[in-house]
Design an enzyme around this catalytic site. Structure first.
Site, PDB file in Angstrom:
ATOM      1  N   ASP A  94     -35.264  -9.304  39.891  1.00  0.00           N
ATOM      2  CA  ASP A  94     -34.333  -9.435  38.753  1.00  0.00           C
ATOM      3  C   ASP A  94     -32.853  -9.712  39.018  1.00  0.00           C
ATOM      4  O   ASP A  94     -32.344 -10.798  38.788  1.00  0.00           O
ATOM      5  CB  ASP A  94     -34.481  -8.223  37.813  1.00  0.00           C
TER       6      ASP A  94
ATOM      7  N   ARG B  32     -24.069   1.655  41.187  1.00  0.00           N
ATOM      8  CA  ARG B  32     -23.579   2.765  40.353  1.00  0.00           C
ATOM      9  C   ARG B  32     -22.214   3.269  40.824  1.00  0.00           C
ATOM     10  O   ARG B  32     -21.263   3.350  40.039  1.00  0.00           O
ATOM     11  CB  ARG B  32     -24.583   3.921  40.350  1.00  0.00           C
TER      12      ARG B  32
ATOM     13  N   THR C 262     -24.815  -5.158  37.409  1.00  0.00           N
ATOM     14  CA  THR C 262     -26.147  -4.891  36.882  1.00  0.00           C
ATOM     15  C   THR C 262     -26.298  -3.475  36.332  1.00  0.00           C
ATOM     16  O   THR C 262     -27.311  -3.141  35.737  1.00  0.00           O
ATOM     17  CB  THR C 262     -27.230  -5.211  37.935  1.00  0.00           C
TER      18      THR C 262
HETATM   19  C1  DMJ Z   1     -30.250   0.065  36.296  1.00  0.00           C
HETATM   20  O1  DMJ Z   1     -29.940   0.918  37.325  1.00  0.00           O
HETATM   21  C2  DMJ Z   1     -29.823  -1.342  36.602  1.00  0.00           C
HETATM   22  O2  DMJ Z   1     -29.782  -2.063  35.428  1.00  0.00           O
HETATM   23  C3  DMJ Z   1     -30.749  -2.031  37.533  1.00  0.00           C
HETATM   24  O3  DMJ Z   1     -30.400  -3.379  37.766  1.00  0.00           O
HETATM   25  C4  DMJ Z   1     -32.125  -2.024  36.961  1.00  0.00           C
HETATM   26  N1  DMJ Z   1     -32.565  -0.741  36.546  1.00  0.00           N
HETATM   27  C5  DMJ Z   1     -31.702   0.209  35.949  1.00  0.00           C
HETATM   28  C6  DMJ Z   1     -31.910   0.356  34.472  1.00  0.00           C
HETATM   29  O4  DMJ Z   1     -33.140   0.113  34.018  1.00  0.00           O
END
Ligand code: DMJ
Length: 644
Positions: free
Chosen positions: A396, A267, A616
Site C-alpha cells: 500500500d 507514527r 501515511t
Molecule cells: C496506519 O498505521 C497507517 O495508515 C498505515 O499506513 C496503515 N495502517 C494503519 C491504519 O490502518
C-alpha cells in the site's frame, strides 16, 4: 618446563596427578568448544545465540525480556502485515522470530545466491562500511547545521495559513455541528487515554489500562505523539500543551528494545515532524532529529534496503521472522521517503535523503514482473523474493509515497512521478477488476493468479488515485478521478453491507460475494481510517456532498458500536448486531480516523492540499519549495529581516 619435586610426593605420583589434571583440562575445553559449536545449530530466535553470535559490526546486542515479538494477527502474511501496520487486530498470536542482520552463516549463504541484480548493485555494497559511522557523523553535522533551519522562511513559503482564515470553520450549521461532534469524540478518546493509560502506547478501554506492545522498541506514548497535530488543529489547546509537556519531559528515546522501523517512522517521526512544522516548537525538532539518527543503522545492509526490525539502542536490525527468506517488505522500506527527506531538510544533513534515494534507485532499476512491484525483496541480494503484489497490506503505502514524494517536492521529483504513473498503469492493467454487480475493486496478484479480495487497507487508494489525477498523462485526469470515485464507492459498499455499517478487514468478490467478508477471520474492524481517508480526499477534490454523508454514517456507526464507557474500541465482527469489543483504542484512531473526519467537515483551507501532504499516519508535512526557501534565507542572511 622444569618439574620441581614437591616434598613428600614421588616423581611418579606427581606425574600421575599432572596427567589427571591435563585430561581434566582437555575434557573441559572440549566441552566448552562443543557448547559453543552447538550455538550455531540453535534457531536464530534463541537469545543465547544472539548474545554470543551477534554480528560484530554492531555494538553488543542487549535484548529485552521478550525474545519473540508477538502480534495478535490472523494467520496469513497479509494479515500479519495488516496487524503490524495496524496494531493488534486479530485473534491469533504471531510469533515473530528475529534474524540477526548478518551472521556469518547467513552472509555466506545469501552472498552465494547473489545474482545479476546484486552484482549490478555496487553502490549500496560499497557504502556499507561508511554507514557504520553515520550516527557519529550525522550528529556532528546536525549540531553544525540543524540549528540553522529557517522556520520563518518556511512559513513565508506556504501559500496559505496552515489553519486557514478561520481554522477551517464551515459556514453551514449542520456541517459545523458534525465537526463539533468529531472534536468531542477526540476529546473523549484523549481524556480516557489520559486517565487510564497516560504514557503508555495505547488505551485498553474495557479493562481501563494501558497497552505497551512491542512495535515501538521500548518507546512510550505513541498515542500522545500520534495526537499532537490532531489536538492542535482541533484547537484542543490545553490537551495539546499537556501532550507537548509530556514529549519534553518524558519522551525517552534512549530505549533499547526492538522496533518496527516502519511504525516508528510513520507514527513518531511523522508525528514529531508535523508538530514541529505546525507549531515551530523546537522541542519537536530536537526529538525528531535524535530519533531519526537512531534509525540510520537499519540501512546497513548490502543493498541499503533496510530490514524491518531495529534495536534502537544497539542499532542491530533483523528481518521479520514471517517475511519469507529474510526479506524486507515493500510497504515498510517504501514508506520512509517523506519523513527522511524532511529530516534532511531540518538538519541540513543529506544522509537521510541519501538513504531513501538509494532505495528508490534500486526499485527503479530492478526488473518488475508486468511492471508490478512485488511485496518482498531481499535486502541482501536486492532481488524480489516472492511474486505477491497488493495495493493493500504489504504494498500500500509504497505507492502512496511515490505520488506524495512528487507532490511534496513541489512537483519537481520527476522520478517519483514517473514511477508512480507507471505503477498505476500496471495496477490498472493487471489488478483492477469489475465485479458481476459492477463494483470496481483492486485484486491481489500471486505470481500471475488473481485473488479477488480487497483489504480495508487498500481502501486508501481511492484518495491516493484522486490526488494523483491532476498530474497524470495527458487526458487521463477524468479517468483517474472516476477510478478514485469508483474505488471509494466500493469501499463504502463494504461498510453499508454490514450490520454495524462499519467495514470488515478484508472483503471478497468471488463465490457470489460482493464487497463482503467471507472468512470469519476477516470480519473485524479495528478503528481503521482508510475508507474515511478516501472520503476526505474525494470531498476536497469533487465537493460531492455524498462524501460528507458517508463520513457522517461512519461517525454514527463509531458512536453506536465502538464507543464504550472509557474510550473507543475495535469490534470483532462487523456483521454481528451485538458487537464484541477488542479492548483496544489504536493510536491511529486519534491520529488518522478522527483527523480525517474533522477535515471532512472543515473548509478546505484547513491544511490546504497545495501546501501539505499527509504521511501515511495522517501527519501533515509541508511541501518543500526549495527556491522560495533559498530566497528567503538569502534575504535574511543579507540582513534584511523586515520581510512582510
Ligand atoms: C496506519 O498505521 C497507517 O495508515 C498505515 O499506513 C496503515 N495502517 C494503519 C491504519 O490502518
Amino acid at each position: 618446563m622444569v618439574l620441581r619435586k614437591l616434598p613428600g610426593v614421588s616423581a611418579s605420583g606427581m606425574g600421575l596427578r599432572l596427567s589427571q589434571k591435563f585430561v581434566f583440562l582437555l575434557f573441559l575445553s572440549g566441552l566448552v568448544t562443543l557448547c559453543f559449536g552447538a550455538l550455531f545449530f540453535l534457531p536464530d530466535s534463541v537469545r543465547l545465540k544472539r548474545i554470543f553470535l551477534s554480528k560484530n559490526e554492531n555494538p553488543a546486542v542487549t535484548v529485552g525480556s521478550d525474545n519473540e515479538l508477538s502480534k495478535k494477527v490472523p494467520g496469513d502474511p497479509e494479515h500479519q502485515r495488516a496487524g503490524l501496520k495496524g496494531g493488534e487486530g486479530g485473534n491469533v498470536k504471531l510469533k515473530v522470530s528475529r534474524k540477526p542482520s548478518v551472521t556469518h552463516g547467513a552472509r555466506t549463504v545469501e552472498r552465494s545466491v547473489g545474482s545479476r541484480a546484486q552484482d549490478e548493485w555496487s553502490p549500496a555494497r560499497s557504502h556499507e562500511p561508511a554507514a557504520r559511522d553515520e550516527r557519529v557523523t550525522s550528529s556532528a553535522h546536525n549540531g553544525e547545521r540543524g540549528s540553522t533551519y529557517n522556520y520563518e522562511a518556511f512559513k513565508k513559503c506556504l501559500r496559505k495559513p496552515p489553519l486557514g482564515n478561520n481554522k477551517g470553520t464551515p459556514s453551514d450549521s449542520e456541517t459545523l455541528q458534525r465537526r463539533e461532534k468529531v472534536k468531542e469524540m477526540m476529546k473523549f478518546a484523549w481524556d480516557n487515554y489520559k486517565q487510564y493509560a497516560w504514557g503508555k502506547n495505547e488505551l485498553r478501554p474495557l479493562t481501563r489500562n494501558g497497552h505497551i506492545g512491542n512495535m515501538f522498541g521500548g518507546l512510550r506514548g505513541a498515542s500522545i505523539v500520534d495526537s499532537l497535530d490532531t489536538l492542535y488543529i482541533m484547537g484542543l489547546m490545553e490537551e495539546y500543551e499537556e501532550a507537548k509537556e509530556w514529549v519534553q519531559n518524558n519522551l525517552d528515546l534512549n530505549s533499547n528494545g526492538e522496533a518496527s522501523l516502519f511504525e516508528v517512522n510513520i507514527r513518531y517521526v511523522g508525528g514529531l515532524l508535523s508538530a514541529y512544522y505546525l507549531t515551530g516548537a523546537e522541542i519537536f525538532k530536537q526529538k525528531v532529529m535524535e530519533l531519526g539518527e537512531k534509525l540510520l543503522p537499519a540501512f546497513n545492509t548490502p543493498t541499503g534496503i533496510p530490514r524491518g526490525v531495529i534495536n534502537l539502542g544497539s542499532g542491530t536490525s533483523w528481518s521479520w521472522g514471517w517475511a519469507s527468506a529474510g526479506s524486507s517488505i515493500l510497504a515498510e522500506f517504501g514508506t520512509l521517503h517523506l519523513e527522511f527527506v524532511h529530516l534532511s531538510e531540518l538538519s541540513g544533513n543529506p544522509v537521510f535523503t541519501e538513504k531513501v534515494m538509494n532505495i528508490r534507485k534500486l526499485l527503479n532499476k530492478i526488473e518488475k514482473p508486468h511492471g508490478l512491484y512485488p511485496n518482498f525483496l531481499s535486502p541482501v541480494s536486492g532481488n524480489w523474493v516472492q511474486h505477491h503484489v497488493s495495493i493493500g497490506g504489504l504494498g500500500d503505502s509504497f505507492y502512496e509515497y511515490l505520488i506524495k514524494s512528487f507532490l511534496m517536492s513541489d512537483k519537481t521529483d520527476q522520478e517519483a512521478k514517473k514511477m508512480y504513473y507507471s505503477a498505476m498503469e500496471a495496477i490498472e492493467t493487471n489488478l483492477v477488476q469489475k465485479s458481476p454487480a459492477g463494483l470496481t475493486y483492486v485484486a491481489e496478484w500471486r505470481g500471475g493468479i488473481l485473488d479477488h479480495k480487497m483489504g480495508h487497507l487498500a481502501c486508501f487508494s481511492g484518495g491516493m488515485i484522486g490526488i494523483g489525477a491532476d498530474d497524470g498523462p495527458a487526458g487521463q485526469k477524468q479517468h483517474y478521478l472516476d477510478l478514485a470515485a469508483e474505488i471509494t464507492h466500493t469501499c463504502h459498499e463494504s461498510y453499508s453491507r454490514s450490520a454495524t455499517k462499519l467495514g470488515p478487514e478484508a472483503f471478497r468478490f468471488d463465490g457470489g460475494a460482493e464487497a463482503t467478508a467471507t472468512r470469519l477471520s476477516d470480519r473485524y474492524y479495528i478503528l481503521r481510517p482508510e475508507v474515511i481517508e478516501s472520503y476526505m480526499y474525494m470531498w476536497r477534490l469533487t465537493h460531492d456532498p455524498k462524501y460528507r454523508e458517508w463520513g457522517w454514517e461512519a461517525v454514527e456507526a463509531l458512536e453506536k458500536h465502538c464507543r464504550v464507557d472509557a474510550g473507543f474500541s475495535g469490534i470483532r465482527d462487523v456483521y454481528a448486531s451485538t458487537v464484541s469489543h477488542d479492548n483496544m483504542q489504536q493510536s491511529f484512531f486519534l491520529s488518522e480516523t478522527l483527523k480525517y473526519l474533522y477535515l471532512l467537515f472543515s473548509d478546505d483551507d484547513l491544511l490546504p492540499l497545495e501546501d501539505w501532504v499527509f504521511n501515511t499516519e495522517a501527519h501533515p508535512l509541508p511541501v518543500i519549495r526549495k527556491t522560495c526557501l533559498q530566497e528567503h534565507s538569502n534575504t535574511q542572511n543579507n540582513g534584511q529581516t523586515n520581510l512582510e
